[in-house]
Design a protein around this motif. Structure first.
Motif, PDB file in Angstrom:
ATOM      1  N   LEU A 137      -7.643   9.657   1.812  1.00  0.00           N
ATOM      2  CA  LEU A 137      -8.838   8.911   2.233  1.00  0.00           C
ATOM      3  C   LEU A 137      -8.650   8.326   3.633  1.00  0.00           C
ATOM      4  CD1 LEU A 137      -9.834   6.817  -0.917  1.00  0.00           C
ATOM      5  CD2 LEU A 137     -11.322   8.366   0.331  1.00  0.00           C
ATOM      6  N   GLY A 138      -7.399   7.939   3.913  1.00  0.00           N
ATOM      7  CA  GLY A 138      -7.102   7.290   5.184  1.00  0.00           C
ATOM      8  C   GLY A 138      -7.287   8.219   6.370  1.00  0.00           C
ATOM      9  N   ARG A 139      -7.049   9.529   6.140  1.00  0.00           N
ATOM     10  CA  ARG A 139      -7.162  10.490   7.237  1.00  0.00           C
ATOM     11  C   ARG A 139      -8.555  10.492   7.831  1.00  0.00           C
ATOM     12  NH1 ARG A 139      -4.649  15.115   3.992  1.00  0.00           N
ATOM     13  NH2 ARG A 139      -2.704  14.030   3.575  1.00  0.00           N
ATOM     14  N   ASP A 140      -9.564  10.276   6.991  1.00  0.00           N
ATOM     15  CA  ASP A 140     -10.946  10.265   7.487  1.00  0.00           C
ATOM     16  C   ASP A 140     -11.422   8.854   7.808  1.00  0.00           C
ATOM     17  OD1 ASP A 140     -11.020  13.014   7.054  1.00  0.00           O
ATOM     18  OD2 ASP A 140     -11.605  12.731   4.956  1.00  0.00           O
ATOM     19  N   GLY A 141     -10.523   7.900   7.735  1.00  0.00           N
ATOM     20  CA  GLY A 141     -10.901   6.523   8.040  1.00  0.00           C
ATOM     21  C   GLY A 141     -11.795   5.888   6.986  1.00  0.00           C
ATOM     22  N   LEU A 142     -11.854   6.507   5.794  1.00  0.00           N
ATOM     23  CA  LEU A 142     -12.749   5.995   4.758  1.00  0.00           C
ATOM     24  C   LEU A 142     -12.172   4.772   4.050  1.00  0.00           C
ATOM     25  CD1 LEU A 142     -13.888   9.382   3.210  1.00  0.00           C
ATOM     26  CD2 LEU A 142     -15.297   7.768   4.496  1.00  0.00           C
ATOM     27  N   ILE A 143     -10.870   4.534   4.253  1.00  0.00           N
ATOM     28  CA  ILE A 143     -10.238   3.388   3.599  1.00  0.00           C
ATOM     29  C   ILE A 143      -9.415   2.634   4.640  1.00  0.00           C
ATOM     30  CG2 ILE A 143      -8.122   4.623   2.876  1.00  0.00           C
ATOM     31  CD1 ILE A 143      -8.466   3.116   0.147  1.00  0.00           C
ATOM     32  N   GLU A 144      -9.328   1.348   4.482  1.00  0.00           N
ATOM     33  CA  GLU A 144      -8.546   0.562   5.444  1.00  0.00           C
ATOM     34  C   GLU A 144      -7.085   1.021   5.401  1.00  0.00           C
ATOM     35  OE1 GLU A 144      -8.426  -3.572   4.339  1.00  0.00           O
ATOM     36  OE2 GLU A 144      -8.006  -3.123   2.254  1.00  0.00           O
ATOM     37  N   SER A 145      -6.397   0.941   6.530  1.00  0.00           N
ATOM     38  CA  SER A 145      -4.986   1.323   6.535  1.00  0.00           C
ATOM     39  C   SER A 145      -4.153   0.124   6.085  1.00  0.00           C
ATOM     40  CB  SER A 145      -4.557   1.801   7.920  1.00  0.00           C
ATOM     41  OG  SER A 145      -4.885   0.819   8.863  1.00  0.00           O
ATOM     42  N   SER A 146      -2.930   0.409   5.638  1.00  0.00           N
ATOM     43  CA  SER A 146      -2.055  -0.669   5.175  1.00  0.00           C
ATOM     44  C   SER A 146      -1.630  -1.525   6.360  1.00  0.00           C
ATOM     45  CB  SER A 146      -0.804  -0.075   4.518  1.00  0.00           C
ATOM     46  OG  SER A 146      -1.165   0.729   3.435  1.00  0.00           O
ATOM     47  N   PRO A 147      -1.550  -2.840   6.169  1.00  0.00           N
ATOM     48  CA  PRO A 147      -1.091  -3.703   7.262  1.00  0.00           C
ATOM     49  C   PRO A 147       0.360  -3.391   7.601  1.00  0.00           C
ATOM     50  CG  PRO A 147      -1.147  -4.909   5.184  1.00  0.00           C
ATOM     51  CD  PRO A 147      -1.765  -3.567   4.915  1.00  0.00           C
ATOM     52  N   GLN A 148       0.666  -3.255   8.871  1.00  0.00           N
ATOM     53  CA  GLN A 148       2.031  -2.962   9.293  1.00  0.00           C
ATOM     54  C   GLN A 148       2.753  -4.268   9.655  1.00  0.00           C
ATOM     55  OE1 GLN A 148       3.335   0.186   9.039  1.00  0.00           O
ATOM     56  NE2 GLN A 148       1.342   0.629   8.111  1.00  0.00           N
ATOM     57  N   ALA A 149       4.076  -4.222   9.565  1.00  0.00           N
ATOM     58  CA  ALA A 149       4.861  -5.416   9.897  1.00  0.00           C
ATOM     59  C   ALA A 149       4.845  -5.633  11.402  1.00  0.00           C
ATOM     60  CB  ALA A 149       6.289  -5.229   9.410  1.00  0.00           C
ATOM     61  N   GLU A 150       4.797  -6.887  11.796  1.00  0.00           N
ATOM     62  CA  GLU A 150       4.942  -7.182  13.215  1.00  0.00           C
ATOM     63  C   GLU A 150       6.407  -7.013  13.595  1.00  0.00           C
ATOM     64  OE1 GLU A 150       3.236 -11.066  13.942  1.00  0.00           O
ATOM     65  OE2 GLU A 150       1.514 -10.466  12.719  1.00  0.00           O
ATOM     66  N   ASP A 151       6.649  -6.680  14.855  1.00  0.00           N
ATOM     67  CA  ASP A 151       8.023  -6.460  15.300  1.00  0.00           C
ATOM     68  C   ASP A 151       8.882  -7.689  15.023  1.00  0.00           C
ATOM     69  OD1 ASP A 151       7.618  -3.933  16.104  1.00  0.00           O
ATOM     70  OD2 ASP A 151       7.255  -4.405  18.217  1.00  0.00           O
ATOM     71  N   GLY A 188       0.804  -1.216   0.000  1.00  0.00           N
ATOM     72  CA  GLY A 188       0.000   0.000   0.000  1.00  0.00           C
ATOM     73  C   GLY A 188       0.841   1.271   0.000  1.00  0.00           C
ATOM     74  N   GLY A 189       2.157   1.146  -0.137  1.00  0.00           N
ATOM     75  CA  GLY A 189       3.038   2.310  -0.149  1.00  0.00           C
ATOM     76  C   GLY A 189       3.528   2.691   1.237  1.00  0.00           C
ATOM     77  N   ASP A 190       2.772   2.322   2.287  1.00  0.00           N
ATOM     78  CA  ASP A 190       3.155   2.756   3.637  1.00  0.00           C
ATOM     79  C   ASP A 190       3.008   1.629   4.669  1.00  0.00           C
ATOM     80  OD1 ASP A 190       0.422   2.562   3.570  1.00  0.00           O
ATOM     81  OD2 ASP A 190       0.024   4.510   4.479  1.00  0.00           O
ATOM     82  N   GLY A 191       2.860   0.378   4.206  1.00  0.00           N
ATOM     83  CA  GLY A 191       2.658  -0.722   5.145  1.00  0.00           C
ATOM     84  C   GLY A 191       3.910  -1.566   5.348  1.00  0.00           C
ATOM     85  N   ALA A 192       3.690  -2.840   5.600  1.00  0.00           N
ATOM     86  CA  ALA A 192       4.799  -3.766   5.846  1.00  0.00           C
ATOM     87  C   ALA A 192       5.650  -3.896   4.577  1.00  0.00           C
ATOM     88  CB  ALA A 192       4.238  -5.134   6.234  1.00  0.00           C
ATOM     89  N   PRO A 193       6.971  -4.071   4.753  1.00  0.00           N
ATOM     90  CA  PRO A 193       7.832  -4.190   3.566  1.00  0.00           C
ATOM     91  C   PRO A 193       7.644  -5.504   2.810  1.00  0.00           C
ATOM     92  CG  PRO A 193       9.154  -4.233   5.594  1.00  0.00           C
ATOM     93  CD  PRO A 193       7.728  -4.094   6.013  1.00  0.00           C
TER      94      PRO A 193
END
Lengths: 137, 367
Positions: free
Chosen positions: B159-173, A42-47
Motif C-alpha cells: 500500500l505504501g508504494r502507491d502512497g495510499l497509507i502513511e509511512s512508518s515514522p523514522q527515528a531521528e538521528d 510498523g515493521g519498518d520505522g523507528a526502533p
C-alpha cells in the motif's frame, strides 16, 4: 556462525568430538545475561524495545592465539562456549576447513532440512482462491 | 504507634508446604514436565513470555508449572527472574519483512504476493469440544505443499508504494530508544514507549480496550491489513567482535492494522495505521495492541481524544498486570493498624452524630 546459533549444544559437541582439537582455554567463562529485543514501529520505522530474551556469551583462545567469541539466545553457557571454540577454529589455518566441513556444513544441512519440512507443511495451508461462476455449484 | 506483629512464620511455612502438595495434586497422576508444557500448552508459554517480557520458553514453562497454571502469577515470576540477570545490550531491530512465515493472512487483499497462508490456526474450527483429545490422540501427519521461495512483503509495504497509507515514522538521528524498564514513565509518552508498554501489557486489558474502540469509544475504522506469525533472526551488535553476530531466532506475531484515512490541505488523504508485535503466536494480543496503538495516536492525528482507549495515561498506567495485581492483591495483606485508626475515627464520628441528634428534652432530662 548463524548455523551454530540454531543448533543444540549436544549436536555441536558431538561433531567436534570427531576432530582432534588443539589446546584451548576459556578467555571468558560462559555467562548468562539478557538482550533487549527490538522491533520497529510498523515493521519498518523507528526502533522500540519489545522485550528481553535470555542469552549467553563466552570467549575461547586457541593455544595458537586465535580468539573466538560465542553468542546465543538462551541460558546454555556450554553452547556459547562451543560456538566460541568453533569461531576460533574457523580462523585457524590448520582447522578452519575441517570445522567448516565436519561441523558447520552438516549442521547447516540439518537446519535446511528442518526448515524445508516446515515450509512445506506451511505451504499446504496456503489458500487457493477460485471464483465460482454464477449458476455453478 | 507501630506495633510489630509476629507469630505467622510457622503458619506461612506450613501454608507453602501445603501449596507444594496442592500444586502436585494427586501423586498417582504423572507429574507434568516442562517439555510437555512448552510443547502442548505452547500458547500459554507464548503469553507468559510476552507479558513477562522475557523470551525463554523453558523459564516460562517452569513459571507456569510453579504458578499452577495461574498465568499472571507465572508472568510475575518471570518478571522477577529477569531482574537477576545483567543486560548485555540490545539487539538490532528484527526484520519482520524477512520472517519465515508460518501464518499470514490479510483481510484487505485477497491476492497478496506470497498468498494467504492459514498455518496452525483455531480459525474455521467449529469450537466443539473434541472427545478424541481426551486420551491417546495421535494427529495425522501434516499435509505437504510446494514451498515457495517468493518473498512475502508486508501488506503495508505494498500500500505504501502507491502512497495510499502513511509511512512508518523514522527515528531521528542519534535518538535513543525509550526503555520503561530503565526510566520512570512520563506523559506524554512517545510511540516507542507506548509500544513497549503495550507489548508487555495484559492481553485481557488490551482486548477490552481494543474492543471498546470498535464499539464506538474512540472509533478508528480498522481493517486487519495483515497478521503474520513466524520466525525472525536476531542479531546482536557485540562490542568485542565489532559487528552484529547472529543469536538465533525467535517466533513473533505481527499485526498491521489499516485505519480510517486522513488528509489535509497540504497532504493527500491516506490510510493511517496501528501496530502490534508480540512474542510467540499471540494473535488476539497483537490485534488488540494495534487497535489501541492507533487509538493512542488520536492527538497526533488531530482527533478528539475523549474515549478511555485514547487516553495514554489511563491505558499505560493500567495495562501492566503485574503492577495491577500487586496493588489489588496487596489489599489482602494485614492492614490491622490502618483499619484500627479508621475504626477509631468512625466510632468518634458516630458518637458525635448520636449526640447532635439527641432531642434537647432528653438531654435536659439526662442532665
Amino acid at each position: 556462525m548463524a548455523v551454530l546459533a540454531h543448533a543444540e549444544a549436544g549436536e555441536i559437541a558431538a561433531r567436534l568430538r570427531a576432530i582432534p582439537l588443539p589446546g584451548h582455554q576459556d578467555l571468558r567463562e560462559p555467562e548468562n545475561g539478557l538482550v533487549m529485543l527490538r522491533g520497529r514501529v510498523g515493521g519498518d520505522g523507528a526502533p522500540f524495545n519489545l522485550g528481553e530474551a535470555t542469552m549467553s556469551r563466552a570467549a575461547v583462545r586457541l593455544a595458537s592465539g586465535e580468539v573466538g567469541f560465542g553468542y546465543t539466545l538462551g541460558r546454555d553457557g556450554e553452547k556459547a562456549r562451543l560456538i566460541a571454540l568453533c569461531d576460533a577454529l574457523v580462523q585457524s589455518q590448520d582447522f578452519g576447513a575441517t570445522v567448516e566441513r565436519d561441523v558447520i556444513a552438516p549442521l547447516r544441512e540439518q537446519l535446511m532440512i528442518r526448515r524445508k519440512q516446515a515450509a512445506e507443511e506451511t505451504a499446504a495451508t496456503k489458500v487457493d482462491f477460485y471464483t465460482m461462476v454464477r449458476g455453478e455449484g | 504507634m507501630y506495633v510489630a506483629v509476629k507469630g505467622g512464620e510457622r503458619a506461612i511455612e506450613n501454608a507453602h508446604r501445603l501449596l507444594a502438595n496442592a500444586r502436585r495434586g494427586d501423586q498417582s497422576v504423572p507429574e507434568v514436565s516442562l517439555d510437555q508444557i512448552s510443547e502442548q500448552l505452547g500458547l500459554a508459554v507464548d503469553r507468559v513470555m510476552s507479558e513477562g517480557s522475557l523470551y525463554d520458553r523453558e523459564l516460562a514453562a517452569l513459571a507456569i508449572k510453579q504458578a499452577r497454571g495461574d498465568l499472571i502469577e507465572a508472568i510475575f515470576l518471570v518478571r522477577a527472574f529477569r531482574a537477576t540477570l545483567p543486560r548485555f545490550g540490545a539487539s538490532e531491530p528484527v526484520d519482520t519483512g524477512a520472517m519465515r512465515v508460518q501464518r499470514r493472512v490479510s483481510s484487505t487483499f485477497k491476492d497478496i504476493p506470497g498468498g494467504q497462508i492459514l498455518g496452525p490456526t483455531f480459525d474455521y474450527t467449529h469450537r466443539l469440544l473434541d472427545p478424541a483429545l481426551a486420551e491417546g490422540f495421535v494427529p495425522e501427519v501434516p499435509a505437504m505443499g510446494e514451498a515457495s521461495t517468493a518473498p512475502t512483503p508486508r501488506v503495508t509495504d505494498i500500500l505504501g508504494r502507491d502512497g495510499l497509507i502513511e509511512s512508518s515514522p523514522q527515528a531521528e538521528d542519534g535518538a535513543s530508544v525509550g526503555d520503561l524498564t530503565r526510566e520512570p514513565l512520563n506523559f506524554p509518552a512517545d510511540r516507542d514507549l507506548r509500544l513497549q508498554n503495550l507489548a508487555r501489557g495484559d492481553e485481557g486489558f488490551l482486548l477490552a480496550m481494543g474492543y471498546s474502540t470498535q464499539r464506538g469509544y474512540g472509533r478508528n475504522h480498522p481493517f486487519a491489513g495483515e497478521i503474520r506469525f513466524g520466525e525472525v533472526e536476531v542479531e546482536f551488535a557485540a562490542e568485542d567482535v565489532g559487528f552484529a553476530v547472529p543469536l538465533g531466532s525467535i517466533e513473533l506475531t505481527e499485526c498491521q492494522m489499516v485505519n480510517q484515512f486522513k488528509g489535509s490541505a497540504t497532504e493527500a488523504p491516506c490510510f493511517t495505521r496501528g501496530y502490534g508485535l508480540a512474542f510467540g503466536q499471540s494473535e488476539r494480543k497483537t490485534m488488540s495492541m494495534a487497535l489501541v496503538d492507533r487509538a493512542l495516536r488520536a492527538r497526533e492525528l488531530g482527533e478528539e481524544a475523549l474515549a478511555p482507549a485514547q487516553d495514554e495515561e489511563f491505558v499505560m498506567s493500567h495495562s501492566d498486570n503485574v503492577q495491577a495485581t500487586g496493588f489489588v492483591e496487596h489489599l489482602k495483606l494485614p492492614h490491622y493498624v490502618d483499619f484500627q485508626s479508621e475504626l477509631g475515627l468512625l466510632r468518634k464520628l458516630r458518637k458525635e452524630f448520636a449526640e447532635a441528634n439527641t432531642p434537647n428534652a432528653m438531654k435536659e432530662a439526662a442532665e
